[in-house]
Motif scaffolding. Structure first.
Motif, PDB file in Angstrom:
ATOM      1  N   UNK A 265      42.349  49.154  38.339  1.00  0.00           N
ATOM      2  CA  UNK A 265      41.890  47.763  38.254  1.00  0.00           C
ATOM      3  C   UNK A 265      40.920  47.613  37.087  1.00  0.00           C
ATOM      4  N   UNK A 266      39.987  48.552  36.954  1.00  0.00           N
ATOM      5  CA  UNK A 266      39.017  48.493  35.865  1.00  0.00           C
ATOM      6  C   UNK A 266      39.720  48.536  34.504  1.00  0.00           C
ATOM      7  N   UNK A 267      40.723  49.410  34.396  1.00  0.00           N
ATOM      8  CA  UNK A 267      41.440  49.562  33.120  1.00  0.00           C
ATOM      9  C   UNK A 267      42.193  48.282  32.764  1.00  0.00           C
ATOM     10  N   UNK A 268      42.931  47.739  33.734  1.00  0.00           N
ATOM     11  CA  UNK A 268      43.765  46.568  33.468  1.00  0.00           C
ATOM     12  C   UNK A 268      42.920  45.349  33.138  1.00  0.00           C
ATOM     13  N   UNK A 269      41.797  45.193  33.828  1.00  0.00           N
ATOM     14  CA  UNK A 269      40.993  43.977  33.688  1.00  0.00           C
ATOM     15  C   UNK A 269      39.819  44.134  32.726  1.00  0.00           C
ATOM     16  N   UNK A 270      39.696  45.328  32.134  1.00  0.00           N
ATOM     17  CA  UNK A 270      38.578  45.607  31.209  1.00  0.00           C
ATOM     18  C   UNK A 270      37.230  45.325  31.875  1.00  0.00           C
ATOM     19  N   UNK A 271      37.126  45.698  33.136  1.00  0.00           N
ATOM     20  CA  UNK A 271      35.873  45.532  33.877  1.00  0.00           C
ATOM     21  C   UNK A 271      35.328  46.914  34.215  1.00  0.00           C
ATOM     22  N   UNK A 272      34.107  46.937  34.717  1.00  0.00           N
ATOM     23  CA  UNK A 272      33.496  48.223  35.040  1.00  0.00           C
ATOM     24  C   UNK A 272      32.641  48.082  36.289  1.00  0.00           C
ATOM     25  N   UNK A 273      32.928  48.912  37.281  1.00  0.00           N
ATOM     26  CA  UNK A 273      32.128  48.907  38.499  1.00  0.00           C
ATOM     27  C   UNK A 273      30.712  49.397  38.189  1.00  0.00           C
ATOM     28  N   UNK A 274      29.768  48.873  38.946  1.00  0.00           N
ATOM     29  CA  UNK A 274      28.382  49.280  38.775  1.00  0.00           C
ATOM     30  C   UNK A 274      27.566  48.343  37.915  1.00  0.00           C
ATOM     31  N   UNK A 275      28.241  47.414  37.221  1.00  0.00           N
ATOM     32  CA  UNK A 275      27.513  46.492  36.345  1.00  0.00           C
ATOM     33  C   UNK A 275      26.976  45.291  37.110  1.00  0.00           C
ATOM     34  N   UNK A 276      27.805  44.688  37.971  1.00  0.00           N
ATOM     35  CA  UNK A 276      27.345  43.562  38.796  1.00  0.00           C
ATOM     36  C   UNK A 276      27.929  43.709  40.192  1.00  0.00           C
ATOM     37  N   UNK A 277      27.246  43.127  41.165  1.00  0.00           N
ATOM     38  CA  UNK A 277      27.733  43.192  42.546  1.00  0.00           C
ATOM     39  C   UNK A 277      29.052  42.440  42.680  1.00  0.00           C
ATOM     40  N   UNK A 278      29.184  41.303  41.957  1.00  0.00           N
ATOM     41  CA  UNK A 278      30.424  40.524  42.032  1.00  0.00           C
ATOM     42  C   UNK A 278      31.620  41.338  41.551  1.00  0.00           C
ATOM     43  N   UNK A 279      31.441  42.082  40.456  1.00  0.00           N
ATOM     44  CA  UNK A 279      32.528  42.921  39.946  1.00  0.00           C
ATOM     45  C   UNK A 279      32.889  44.002  40.954  1.00  0.00           C
ATOM     46  N   UNK A 280      31.886  44.658  41.526  1.00  0.00           N
ATOM     47  CA  UNK A 280      32.142  45.721  42.505  1.00  0.00           C
ATOM     48  C   UNK A 280      32.935  45.195  43.690  1.00  0.00           C
ATOM     49  N   UNK A 281      32.523  44.041  44.218  1.00  0.00           N
ATOM     50  CA  UNK A 281      33.216  43.463  45.376  1.00  0.00           C
ATOM     51  C   UNK A 281      34.659  43.105  45.004  1.00  0.00           C
ATOM     52  N   UNK A 282      34.837  42.493  43.840  1.00  0.00           N
ATOM     53  CA  UNK A 282      36.178  42.072  43.416  1.00  0.00           C
ATOM     54  C   UNK A 282      37.106  43.276  43.295  1.00  0.00           C
ATOM     55  N   UNK A 283      36.633  44.350  42.689  1.00  0.00           N
ATOM     56  CA  UNK A 283      37.473  45.540  42.499  1.00  0.00           C
ATOM     57  C   UNK A 283      37.809  46.157  43.855  1.00  0.00           C
ATOM     58  N   UNK A 284      36.827  46.204  44.762  1.00  0.00           N
ATOM     59  CA  UNK A 284      37.086  46.759  46.091  1.00  0.00           C
ATOM     60  C   UNK A 284      38.105  45.900  46.849  1.00  0.00           C
ATOM     61  N   UNK A 285      37.928  44.576  46.786  1.00  0.00           N
ATOM     62  CA  UNK A 285      38.853  43.670  47.470  1.00  0.00           C
ATOM     63  C   UNK A 285      40.281  43.886  46.978  1.00  0.00           C
ATOM     64  N   UNK A 286      40.453  43.953  45.680  1.00  0.00           N
ATOM     65  CA  UNK A 286      41.802  44.082  45.106  1.00  0.00           C
ATOM     66  C   UNK A 286      42.418  45.421  45.492  1.00  0.00           C
ATOM     67  N   UNK A 287      41.631  46.512  45.424  1.00  0.00           N
ATOM     68  CA  UNK A 287      42.142  47.831  45.786  1.00  0.00           C
ATOM     69  C   UNK A 287      42.553  47.875  47.248  1.00  0.00           C
ATOM     70  N   UNK A 288      41.752  47.268  48.111  1.00  0.00           N
ATOM     71  CA  UNK A 288      42.090  47.239  49.533  1.00  0.00           C
ATOM     72  C   UNK A 288      43.321  46.374  49.788  1.00  0.00           C
ATOM     73  N   UNK A 289      43.330  45.173  49.244  1.00  0.00           N
ATOM     74  CA  UNK A 289      44.366  44.196  49.593  1.00  0.00           C
ATOM     75  C   UNK A 289      45.747  44.580  49.071  1.00  0.00           C
ATOM     76  N   UNK A 290      45.810  45.250  47.912  1.00  0.00           N
ATOM     77  CA  UNK A 290      47.131  45.625  47.393  1.00  0.00           C
ATOM     78  C   UNK A 290      47.792  46.639  48.325  1.00  0.00           C
ATOM     79  N   UNK A 291      46.990  47.442  49.005  1.00  0.00           N
ATOM     80  CA  UNK A 291      47.539  48.383  49.989  1.00  0.00           C
ATOM     81  C   UNK A 291      48.153  47.623  51.162  1.00  0.00           C
ATOM     82  N   UNK A 292      47.391  46.679  51.715  1.00  0.00           N
ATOM     83  CA  UNK A 292      47.872  45.920  52.875  1.00  0.00           C
ATOM     84  C   UNK A 292      49.157  45.167  52.558  1.00  0.00           C
TER      85      UNK A 292
END
Length: 870
Positions: A265-292
């Motif tokens: 997710x970080x690679x595709x979206x050019x984002x990085x976890x640890x920089x903002x809480x919003x980014x961290x939550x978004x990356x976690x949500x996407x990783x979880x939801x794509x599995x479901x």
């Protein structure tokens, strides 16, 4: 320890304890009226706990894929915000059905955790049920005494009914449970605060990982408890949480269960976890939801607007929304994560690998569709904001955006806050609650306890061989719902009635008493391995022997349609390719529906080939070849087709007609000639990569051809003469097209002539050339007229009204210079004036239209429009 090794170690450990290892059941439930999804590891084994079936081995172990996003177990809104809630998760479990009980369950749990995977004993706490006076339940002293053999009693905690008494539902098997918690805080944190005080306090680092449930009671409809005849063990351990403990991290998302997906997710979206809480939550949500979403599609549940499909669509849209808002993704990208997921989990769950292309295509199409919805929703929200007086947007308007257009409420709130506006959250919550209450009221079923007439009676289905049988009622109960009213559910010792399942509707028929009394069976369903017959009343006496008779006409028509789906499946694979797989079916007595994987529209020529193929098999009079109770592996080796997402037992039934061979529990014709004829009535897309064919056979096909012949004869009679009807209709269409062109030319000429007359009717209002008038033109001609009148002026304000086919239309044109200088907006004008014609509309600031059903209101709209300039 890598996650793959954790899973392997667990299963091997319980295999060494004489457990049979079973594959995960589908996450999406198809024949359980009480649940949409498998939300706990015990769900696939409900029939064993209820005593309606007997497992081959009384000791089982597995890793079960689960989904918790609706109903009582709803973790969706927590997912991504904390470190340990998920939508889809794995539940490691070991099970005893009337075999071992608390002593072994506790000892083996302790052995596995402390000796096999080496969890620090000093980090473990356990809880036992403290009892409940209101239920007359005593403290689970037995579990306490067993635990003291393994762990210091200072680490044993009393738990209340909420935490330490597990129930299947409002009714059914239940019992005390013993939870195992692990404290993974640092040594300094442990020294500062005793971990015991943090158990069950939602601390992210003092977490429950394993629940040992001891089923020893049965909850009755009146709320009372009775002892179960057999005691069972039901355990469930969170796989993701166990991996967190064993990998020495402080978040499930930091384990190798999630990190590959999150890095992608970080690679595709050019984002990085640890920089903002919003980014961290978004990356976690996407990783979880794509599995479901991926596992659900692999199990045969596509995103849709109803039921389980709506839940899956909602999960995916939540992931898309987080990417859209917080990762600035405006193009589909979540589908690109499927390859990573398959590489990671495809070995343990081969359905992911097998359905990879379908999962990828469905998610990509859903993403593109919802991103278009978001764009449309943003425009609609702008209109809501423009029409809002004050600083608060109505909760009803926000709910309309959410409910009708699928626009997320949290995105609405975010946009409003950016514009210094408030959302009437109470109003929104009230509208949402009202909708949910209506839905619950419509679906709520009140169920009495079973009246047991024969204890331990085994039910036998004889409907493959006969449509009539002498039966006894072994149990019955009453149910009541808003939808169906009062019904009775009856269970027989044997039955010829086929229960709804595998896409086929349940049988109807009747029950006849020796005295001649008749009770009509209006439907047949299956619940927890019981075949349940629905009736509006009971016989006067439930004792004795009854004659059970299936509706022959409905059964024969349904059987013809079911056999036709098998031949259709075979034909599609032969003509379109072996990539075709069944993705769903519905078999009624009147028609059939068949969903299948294919990535382009089926051409008319291909449909004709498929029809011809099926009808050729019908004319061959192929005889049914049936095998019952053969091992699943043997059936697959012999070439039978199994469907992804279906739950098959160790022994299965195969159906063969010629070269068509499938695993199937449904009813079929004895010979394909009984189908008479097969006719496709429609073909279309259901979702990306999924097509649907609807068809008819037997009497419905005969009726179809009779109706078509009558319609053809009526056409010939209407055309008169002996000419070819096709040539005659083509000639009429050509003539009509020519006349239409003449009419359009005349209307255009009329509009041009009218423009000269109307140019003289402009009224000057404060420097604006104003005209409001009712005209007898269609919408296209009015638009041309408006732009003609305004082409050489920069101060024109026009409103035209017209009536066409009993409907009203308002058209407003405002020069772009006026839009800018006087802050006028044609869209706003027609929306507000639309109330006079009982309608609405919109458009651009310089030209907009509104339609309505009240032509009588046109004059009022024309009279009022002048107010915008004075």
């Amino acid at each position: 320890m890598k996650s793959q090794e954790v899973r392997k170690q667990f299963l091997e450990f319980f295999k060494s304890k004489n457990h049979s290892i079973v594959a995960s059941a589908p996450m999406v439930l198809k024949d359980d009226p009480t649940l949409m999804f498998t939300n706990a590891g015990m769900v696939p084994f409900k029939e064993y706990f209820l005593g309606n079936a007997t497992p081959k081995n009384n000791r089982l172990a597995d890793t079960q894929k689960c989904l918790r996003v609706s109903g009582k177990h709803n973790d969706l809104e927590e997912v991504g915000k904390d470190t340990y809630h998920h939508t889809m998760f794995e539940m490691l479990g070991n099970w005893s059905f009337g075999d071992y009980f608390k002593e072994e369950a506790i000892a083996w749990a302790w052995e596995f955790l402390t000796e096999v995977v080496k969890v620090d004993k000093d980090s473990i706490y356990v809880s036992i049920f403290e009892g409940d006076e209101s239920e007359g339940l005593k403290r689970d002293q037995e579990a306490y005494n067993i635990w003291t053999k393994h762990i210091d009693e200072s680490r044993i905690i009393n738990g209340n009914k909420k935490d330490n008494f597990w129930e299947m539902g409002a009714q059914g098997p239940c019992g005390p449970c013993s939870e195992i918690h692990v404290d993974i805080r640092s040594a300094e944190e442990k020294a500062a605060v005793d971990g015991k005080s943090l158990v069950n306090m939602d601390h992210p680092l003092v977490i429950e990982i394993w629940n040992l449930v001891f089923m020893q009671y049965n909850r009755l409809a009146n709320g009372s408890l009775t002892k179960l005849p057999n005691q069972h063990v039901d355990t469930g351990m969170g796989f993701e949480r166990l991996c967190m403990v064993l990998q020495g991290v402080q978040s499930n998302y930091d384990t190798d269960v999630f990190t590959p997906l999150m890095r992608e997710v970080e690679t595709i979206t050019s984002s990085k976890c640890g920089e903002t809480e919003e980014t961290d939550i978004a990356v976690r949500v996407i990783a979880d939801h794509v599995r479901a979403v991926s596992f659900s599609i692999a199990d045969g549940q596509l995103p849709s607007n109803t039921g389980a499909g709506y839940v899956i669509r909602r999960i995916l849209r939540r992931a898309i929304r987080y990417g859209f808002t917080f990762l600035d993704t405006k193009e589909p990208f979540i589908y690109k994560l499927v390859s990573t997921l398959v590489n990671q989990m495809g070995d343990a769950f081969p359905e992911l690998e097998a359905q990879k292309n379908l999962i990828t295509n469905v998610i990509r199409e859903e993403e593109a569709s919802f991103l278009r919805t978001l764009d449309k929703g943003l425009i609609l929200l702008d209109n809501v904001i423009a029409n809002t007086k004050g600083d608060t947007v109505s909760g009803d308007k926000a709910f309309e955006l959410y409910d009708t257009y699928g626009f997320p409420i949290d995105l609405t709130a975010l946009i409003l806050s950016e514009k210094n506006l408030k959302l009437d959250e109470a109003g929104f919550d009230a509208a949402l609650k009202e909708q949910k209450d209506r839905s619950r009221a419509a679906t709520k079923v009140e169920t009495d306890d079973w009246n047991i007439l024969q204890e331990d009676a085994e039910e036998e289905f004889v409907g493959y061989d006969t449509l009539e049988a002498s039966v006894k009622i072994t149990r019955y109960r009453k149910t009541e719902s808003k939808k169906d009213g009062e019904l009775y559910q009856l269970v027989f010792n044997l039955t010829p009635f086929y229960p709804e399942g595998g896409g086929q509707v349940g049988d109807k028929g009747y029950l006849e008493t020796p005295s001649g009394e008749v009770v009509y069976i209006i439907d047949t369903k299956k619940e927890n391995n019981l075949i349940i017959h629905l009736a509006k009343n009971l016989p006067r006496s439930t004792e004795g022997t009854f004659k059970a008779v299936v509706d022959v006409k409905q059964r024969s028509r349904t059987a013809a349609n079911h056999t036709a789906t098998h031949l259709l499946h075979q034909g599609l694979r032969k003509i379109l390719g072996t990539h075709v797989e069944q993705k769903g079916s519905m078999v009624h007595s009147r028609n059939l529906r068949f969903d299948f994987s294919h990535f382009s529209k089926v051409t008319i020529e291909e449909l004709k080939e498929v029809e011809d193929f099926v009808n050729a098999r019908i004319r061959e009079n192929l005889t049914l070849e049936e095998q019952r109770g053969i091992p699943y592996d043997q059936a697959i080796q012999e070439g039978a087709i199994a469907l992804f997402g279906e739950k098959y037992g160790d022994a299965v039934r195969t159906i063969r007609f010629g070269k068509s061979m499938e695993l199937c529990g449904g009813t079929h014709v004895k010979n394909t000639g009984e189908i008479w004829h097969f006719k496709i009535t429609s073909e279309g897309a259901v979702a990306s990569g999924i097509r649907r064919i609807e068809a008819i056979t037997s009497d419905a096909a005969k009726d179809y051809f009779t109706s078509e012949t009558e319609a053809y004869n009526q056409v010939k009679a209407t055309l008169k003469g002996n000419q070819d009807p096709v040539k005659a209709i083509t000639s009429l269409l050509d003539e009509n097209a020519a006349l239409k062109k003449q009419v359009e030319a005349l209307i255009k000429e009329k509009a041009q002539n009218l423009s000269g007359d109307l140019a003289k009717e402009f009224v000057d209002i404060d420097g604006v050339d104003f005209l409001a008038k009712k005209v007898d033109l269609d919408a296209g001609a009015i638009k041309d007229l408006a732009f003609k009148l305004g082409e050489n002026k920069d101060n024109v304000f026009l409103l035209f009204g017209t009536e066409q086919n009993g409907k009203a239309l308002l058209s407003c044109y405002i020069s772009k210079e006026l839009v800018a200088s006087k802050n006028l907006n044609a869209g706003t004008v027609v929306r507000e004036l639309g109330k006079h014609i009982q309608g609405g509309g919109g458009g651009q600031p310089f030209f907009a239209t509104a339609g309505g059903k009240n032509p009588a209101g046109i004059d009022a709209a024309i009279a009022e429009v002048k107010n915008y300039l004075v």
